[in-house]
Structures are given as C-alpha cells and as structure tokens.
Scaffold this motif. Structure first.
Motif, PDB file in Angstrom:
ATOM      1  N   LEU A 198      17.739  41.058  63.846  1.00 24.98           N
ATOM      2  CA  LEU A 198      19.071  41.282  63.285  1.00 24.98           C
ATOM      3  C   LEU A 198      20.063  40.179  63.635  1.00 24.98           C
ATOM      4  O   LEU A 198      21.143  40.121  63.038  1.00 24.98           O
ATOM      5  CB  LEU A 198      19.620  42.630  63.772  1.00 24.98           C
ATOM      6  N   ILE A 199      19.731  39.329  64.587  1.00 25.38           N
ATOM      7  CA  ILE A 199      20.652  38.261  64.990  1.00 25.38           C
ATOM      8  C   ILE A 199      20.405  37.041  64.118  1.00 25.38           C
ATOM      9  O   ILE A 199      19.330  36.445  64.145  1.00 25.38           O
ATOM     10  CB  ILE A 199      20.470  37.889  66.471  1.00 25.38           C
ATOM     11  N   ARG A 200      21.383  36.683  63.322  1.00 27.91           N
ATOM     12  CA  ARG A 200      21.284  35.521  62.466  1.00 27.91           C
ATOM     13  C   ARG A 200      21.740  34.259  63.208  1.00 27.91           C
ATOM     14  O   ARG A 200      22.611  34.318  64.076  1.00 27.91           O
ATOM     15  CB  ARG A 200      22.133  35.721  61.200  1.00 27.91           C
ATOM     16  N   ARG A 201      21.157  33.131  62.844  1.00 25.84           N
ATOM     17  CA  ARG A 201      21.554  31.857  63.463  1.00 25.84           C
ATOM     18  C   ARG A 201      22.892  31.403  62.880  1.00 25.84           C
ATOM     19  O   ARG A 201      23.027  31.241  61.672  1.00 25.84           O
ATOM     20  CB  ARG A 201      20.481  30.799  63.230  1.00 25.84           C
ATOM     21  N   LEU A 202      23.878  31.190  63.766  1.00 22.33           N
ATOM     22  CA  LEU A 202      25.234  30.838  63.365  1.00 22.33           C
ATOM     23  C   LEU A 202      25.610  29.486  63.956  1.00 22.33           C
ATOM     24  O   LEU A 202      24.916  28.943  64.825  1.00 22.33           O
ATOM     25  CB  LEU A 202      26.216  31.913  63.844  1.00 22.33           C
ATOM     26  N   LYS A 203      26.732  28.949  63.479  1.00 26.02           N
ATOM     27  CA  LYS A 203      27.229  27.699  64.049  1.00 26.02           C
ATOM     28  C   LYS A 203      27.607  27.886  65.505  1.00 26.02           C
ATOM     29  O   LYS A 203      27.406  26.994  66.331  1.00 26.02           O
ATOM     30  CB  LYS A 203      28.434  27.200  63.244  1.00 26.02           C
ATOM     31  N   SER A 204      28.187  29.033  65.827  1.00 22.64           N
ATOM     32  CA  SER A 204      28.530  29.353  67.206  1.00 22.64           C
ATOM     33  C   SER A 204      28.206  30.819  67.459  1.00 22.64           C
ATOM     34  O   SER A 204      28.564  31.688  66.648  1.00 22.64           O
ATOM     35  CB  SER A 204      30.019  29.100  67.477  1.00 22.64           C
ATOM     36  N   HIS A 205      27.543  31.099  68.565  1.00 22.80           N
ATOM     37  CA  HIS A 205      27.194  32.470  68.920  1.00 22.80           C
ATOM     38  C   HIS A 205      28.186  33.051  69.920  1.00 22.80           C
ATOM     39  O   HIS A 205      27.956  34.130  70.446  1.00 22.80           O
ATOM     40  CB  HIS A 205      25.769  32.527  69.467  1.00 22.80           C
ATOM     41  N   PHE A 206      29.263  32.326  70.170  1.00 24.72           N
ATOM     42  CA  PHE A 206      30.383  32.836  70.955  1.00 24.72           C
ATOM     43  C   PHE A 206      31.460  33.281  69.981  1.00 24.72           C
ATOM     44  O   PHE A 206      32.063  32.449  69.293  1.00 24.72           O
ATOM     45  CB  PHE A 206      30.918  31.772  71.908  1.00 24.72           C
ATOM     46  N   HIS A 274      21.344  51.093  61.421  1.00 19.40           N
ATOM     47  CA  HIS A 274      21.175  51.004  59.966  1.00 19.40           C
ATOM     48  C   HIS A 274      20.560  49.665  59.548  1.00 19.40           C
ATOM     49  O   HIS A 274      20.554  49.336  58.360  1.00 19.40           O
ATOM     50  CB  HIS A 274      22.523  51.197  59.262  1.00 19.40           C
ATOM     51  N   PHE A 275      20.090  48.902  60.529  1.00 22.27           N
ATOM     52  CA  PHE A 275      19.384  47.646  60.278  1.00 22.27           C
ATOM     53  C   PHE A 275      20.237  46.663  59.481  1.00 22.27           C
ATOM     54  O   PHE A 275      19.781  46.061  58.505  1.00 22.27           O
ATOM     55  CB  PHE A 275      18.062  47.917  59.564  1.00 22.27           C
ATOM     56  N   VAL A 276      21.476  46.494  59.889  1.00 22.58           N
ATOM     57  CA  VAL A 276      22.390  45.555  59.247  1.00 22.58           C
ATOM     58  C   VAL A 276      22.379  44.247  60.042  1.00 22.58           C
ATOM     59  O   VAL A 276      22.616  44.256  61.253  1.00 22.58           O
ATOM     60  CB  VAL A 276      23.822  46.117  59.190  1.00 22.58           C
ATOM     61  N   PRO A 277      22.110  43.098  59.425  1.00 22.48           N
ATOM     62  CA  PRO A 277      22.145  41.814  60.136  1.00 22.48           C
ATOM     63  C   PRO A 277      23.520  41.565  60.734  1.00 22.48           C
ATOM     64  O   PRO A 277      24.555  41.799  60.091  1.00 22.48           O
ATOM     65  CB  PRO A 277      21.817  40.793  59.044  1.00 22.48           C
ATOM     66  N   LEU A 278      23.557  41.087  61.966  1.00 19.65           N
ATOM     67  CA  LEU A 278      24.807  40.930  62.706  1.00 19.65           C
ATOM     68  C   LEU A 278      25.272  39.480  62.663  1.00 19.65           C
ATOM     69  O   LEU A 278      24.580  38.579  63.134  1.00 19.65           O
ATOM     70  CB  LEU A 278      24.603  41.375  64.160  1.00 19.65           C
ATOM     71  N   THR A 279      26.452  39.279  62.082  1.00 13.87           N
ATOM     72  CA  THR A 279      27.106  37.974  62.077  1.00 13.87           C
ATOM     73  C   THR A 279      28.556  38.167  62.501  1.00 13.87           C
ATOM     74  O   THR A 279      29.041  39.296  62.588  1.00 13.87           O
ATOM     75  CB  THR A 279      27.059  37.326  60.683  1.00 13.87           C
ATOM     76  N   ASP A 280      29.248  37.061  62.757  1.00 14.00           N
ATOM     77  CA  ASP A 280      30.651  37.162  63.151  1.00 14.00           C
ATOM     78  C   ASP A 280      31.497  37.780  62.050  1.00 14.00           C
ATOM     79  O   ASP A 280      32.410  38.574  62.311  1.00 14.00           O
ATOM     80  CB  ASP A 280      31.185  35.789  63.543  1.00 14.00           C
ATOM     81  N   ILE A 317      19.851  48.844  53.333  1.00 12.25           N
ATOM     82  CA  ILE A 317      18.418  48.627  53.124  1.00 12.25           C
ATOM     83  C   ILE A 317      17.948  49.498  51.986  1.00 12.25           C
ATOM     84  O   ILE A 317      18.302  50.671  51.875  1.00 12.25           O
ATOM     85  CB  ILE A 317      17.627  48.967  54.395  1.00 12.25           C
ATOM     86  N   ARG A 318      17.140  48.912  51.130  1.00 12.30           N
ATOM     87  CA  ARG A 318      16.511  49.660  50.053  1.00 12.30           C
ATOM     88  C   ARG A 318      15.092  50.010  50.471  1.00 12.30           C
ATOM     89  O   ARG A 318      14.354  49.160  50.914  1.00 12.30           O
ATOM     90  CB  ARG A 318      16.502  48.824  48.767  1.00 12.30           C
TER      91      ARG A 318
END
Length: 319
Positions: A198-206, A274-280, A317-318
């Motif tokens: 669920l953790i997506r790669r972001l420019k900053s994880h802070f 609910h299996f939602v990808p987590l981003t800022d 999710i479908r």
C-alpha cells in the motif's frame, strides 16, 4: 540399447504454437468481450487463488498467475495489474522487498559488536553498522573503541528508528545508514503497520500535515505518526546534540496534538483495511474530510464510517 525419438523442427513447432495460441479470429472476439474497465488506473480489482482472470489467448501471464485450460488464473490473493498485454497479481500479504535508497522504519532487535540488528518487516533482519550512524563530535570522525562500548546509549533493543537502505550483504540482508539528522531514533509518536504493497514511492516520504502531525511513510509498511518537528531543529549535523538525538524520553505533548496523532493513525488503519494505496495527497484529503465531519476519534473505526470515508475519496477495490 539407446533409442532416439524424433521431434518436430523448430519452425514447425513455432508455427503450431502460434496457431494454437494466437488465432486472429479468437483474439478479435476475446478483445471485444473483455471488460477494459476492470484494468483502469483508478480501479483496483481484488482476486483470490484459483480465480480465472482472463483468456490466455489475448493476454500474457505474469507474476502471481498461471495458465490452465487457456485461461490466466491467479495463484495468490492480491490485486490484478495490467501493463499492455501482461497480467500480474500483486500479493496482498507479502514481505517487503527492499531496494537501495528506500526509506524504512524499523525496530532494534539485537545489539551486536559494531552493529545493530533491525526488524524492517523483510525476509530477514537488516543490519545497522556502527560506522553508518552519526556519533557525538561530528559525522567525519573515526569510530573508537569507546563508541563500541557505548552502543546501547545510541540504540538499544526496542528502539524505533528511520533509516535508508544503503547496500546488501552477500546473504541478501540489507545494510542501513542514518547519516542524516532526518534519520535516526524516533520519538513523540506511535507506529502503524500496513501491508507494504500500500505504500507508494513518492518524492518525499516525510509528510507534514497542517494539524501539527508528521508522517514517515516507510516503504516496508511501517508508518510513524508523530508530533511536528520544525526544520530548524534538524539542521546543523556537525557537533549536533547527541543527548537530544538519542534520547529515550518523549517531549511534552499537548492534548490537541495527541488527538490529532490518534485521528491520523485511525485514518491510516481505515484506509489500509479497505486496501487504499497511501500517498500524501490521499492522507491529506482523508484528514480534511474527517475534520469536516466533526466526529469523535473512536468513530473512525466503525465500519460504516470507514466506508463513507473511502467513498468520499473515490477510491476502492473491485472484486
């Protein structure tokens, strides 16, 4: 006695394979019947082992799938992903697969000579070398025997830390480093564990939320939710205050900040359930929606409230 068997030539085998696997009339018919909405970017489709996904004539099988009776079938429980004609299934529950440069949150499990063992939610414990941390007196000085004798004053069993993946050892264990004041021991917050997928790669994880809460989104599935720290308090690596950096005592946290930390933590738990990808962006939108509802912190954990939250974000999710 040695016997020999004759096999068809390579050209004949390739021709028969192409004819059996890719008949034009079948591909055209399957292409018309396939529901392309199942693979849109905004929609995630959840599958279980043994469930047919699509036809093997029109698509190629990837990781997490196998072919049976000319159908691509899921071999693990997870989400279906499509890249052109390649169909893969990303497992819901899997260990973190590290890469160099990843930001991870871990817990010290053992103190060994010149190194610490760290639980990073991977297949084996990570290693933090004594030479890979900031020590009192500046980051450029050599590590002495006195530093080795005082290792437990820096990190001891049970301490939480944020670090970066530096390299890998020959046995596959990852080597971490904390040579930046943005890394190091974690205080003034709480740990939330979610599936690493669920953790997506972001420019900053802070991530700093406007409610006075800081987030550290570890790619290994560990998220640290804490009191906001000003940027000025993280500057000046040369001659830094070792007692403050490696202190085991939390600062005084007011009630409003405690409530905000609990609210953000519960939001993360609901989105993960609910299996939602987590981003800022998703976390900020979710927090603003929860604040507008003026609900109690405990209400977030109710199933109905969580469904409304996910529906308001327009993700899901479908099946």
């Amino acid at each position: 006695m040695i016997s020999f068997a004759s096999f068809p030539s390579t050209s004949e085998a390739s021709a028969s394979y192409a004819q059996a696997r890719h008949p034009p009339e079948v591909e055209e018919e399957l292409g018309m019947d396939l529901d392309e909405d199942d693979f849109d970017e905004g929609v995630q489709r959840l599958t279980v082992p043994g469930e047919p996904i699509t036809s093997s004539h029109a698509f190629m099988r990837g990781h997490g799938t196998f072919v049976d009776n000319e159908e691509v079938i899921a071999s693990v429980a997870g989400t279906v992903e499509r890249v052109n004609k390649l169909i893969t299934v990303r497992a819901v529950r899997s260990r973190y697969n590290p890469e160099v440069g990843d930001l991870v949150v871990g817990r010290i499990t053992e103190v060994q000579p010149r190194r610490w063992k760290v639980d990073a939610n991977s297949r084996q414990d990570a290693v933090l070398m004594l030479s890979s941390v900031n020590l009192p007196g500046g980051v450029q000085r050599r590590k002495l025997e006195s530093d080795e004798l005082q290792m437990r004053t820096f990190f001891e069993e049970g301490d939480l830390l944020v670090a970066e993946v530096q390299a890998f050892f020959s046995d596959g264990a990852m080597s971490l480093h904390t040579r930046s004041l943005r890394y190091g021991k974690l205080r003034n917050g709480q740990l939330v564990s979610v599936p690493p997928i669920l953790i997506r790669r972001l420019k900053s994880h802070f991530v700093a939320l406007p409610c006075g809460v800081d987030l550290i989104l570890g790619l290994n599935g560990y998220i640290w939710v804490s009191k906001h720290v000003k940027e000025s308090e993280q500057e000046g690596e040369e001659g830094f205050d070792a007692e403050a950096v490696y202190s085991n005592r939390n600062d005084v946290i007011d009630d409003a900040t405690r409530i905000a930390i609990s609210r953000v933590s519960n939001i993360i738990k609901v989105l993960a359930a609910h299996f939602v990808p987590l981003t800022d962006t998703v976390l900020l939108e979710a927090y603003e929606w929860v604040v507008d509802q003026e609900s109690h912190v405990k209400d977030l954990l109710h199933d109905e409230f969580g469904e409304h939250l996910v529906a308001s974000l327009g993700v899901g999710i479908r099946q």
